[in-house]
Write an enzyme that holds these catalytic residues in place. Sequence first.
Site, PDB file in Angstrom:
ATOM      1  N   ASP A 144       0.861  -1.185   0.000  1.00 56.96           N
ATOM      2  CA  ASP A 144       0.000   0.000   0.000  1.00 56.96           C
ATOM      3  C   ASP A 144       0.891   1.227   0.000  1.00 56.96           C
ATOM      4  O   ASP A 144       1.113   1.859   1.026  1.00 56.96           O
ATOM      5  CB  ASP A 144      -0.909  -0.022   1.233  1.00 56.96           C
ATOM      6  CG  ASP A 144      -1.803   1.202   1.310  1.00 56.96           C
ATOM      7  OD1 ASP A 144      -2.064   1.813   0.258  1.00 56.96           O
ATOM      8  OD2 ASP A 144      -2.235   1.550   2.424  1.00 56.96           O
ATOM      9  N   ASP A 190       2.285   7.022  -4.774  1.00 56.75           N
ATOM     10  CA  ASP A 190       2.604   6.930  -6.197  1.00 56.75           C
ATOM     11  C   ASP A 190       4.069   6.513  -6.393  1.00 56.75           C
ATOM     12  O   ASP A 190       4.914   6.766  -5.536  1.00 56.75           O
ATOM     13  CB  ASP A 190       2.367   8.281  -6.878  1.00 56.75           C
ATOM     14  CG  ASP A 190       0.913   8.728  -6.776  1.00 56.75           C
ATOM     15  OD1 ASP A 190       0.072   7.897  -6.402  1.00 56.75           O
ATOM     16  OD2 ASP A 190       0.630   9.904  -7.061  1.00 56.75           O
TER      17      ASP A 190
END
EC number: 2.5.1.16
Length: 278
Positions: free
Chosen positions: A158, A161
Amino acid sequence: MREGWFTEAVEDEGVAFSLAIDERVHEEQSEYQHIEVYRTRRWGRLLVLDGCVMLTERDEFLYHEMMAHPALFAHREPRRVAIVGGGDCGILREVLRHPGVEHTLQVELDERVTRVAETHFPDLCTANDDERAELRFTDGLRWIREAEPESLDVVIVDSTDPVGPAAGLFTKEFLTDVRSALGPGGIVVQQSESPLLHRDSVIAPLHRAASEAGFDGVHTLTFPVPSYPSGWWSATLMVNGGDPRNFREADSEEKPFETRYYNADIHRAALAVPELLK
């Protein structure tokens, strides 16, 4: 930022997303990034890292459920889980809804993200004190590299970007280390940006890196997240044997916890491949 609004602009794509805000309730510069929390008019609290929307209370469940449950129900017996990143702790919350999970280690680089979440987003952090949870604040790249072989069933990446410190999480080298840490039938799921905006820049290269790292199967999950660029998001599922489309369907239908988005039908639909991704 126009007064009364928070706007995240994706300059290269000529698109922006705005939320009406009442006030900024927290701001700090951590060792790694600029952290902000806003109270919005209709979307609950908003977490922003380096100017990018990470989550809103209104739609966070979409992302966190889809980053956790498809992989966990695709594994035959997920007991040992690692989360790389995930500092807001929403995925940790979803993982530990599964009673069969015995231990979940969350490896987050920036401890301040977690501490801010604990203060301003307590609903995300309900599993932080679970005896099965372990929070470790260190470099996920290094931790995975040093992990014991075949010590994990599921790895959830997780990350932000793929720029800056997170760029290394999208490489063949990192995925090779992840594959080594996974046992037989192991699964990794990694956020992979928008299918509409990042097919060629993120999704396709990540698929290639996963194949080069030796994963037997690479699949794309798609799902909505209205507060993210384009409103359409993806995760990439990589498997050491097996097929995530052959999941524990009965268990997912009789799960001992409630979800707001994920169910067996969504699991199947999210793995259907749109023509533009073929």
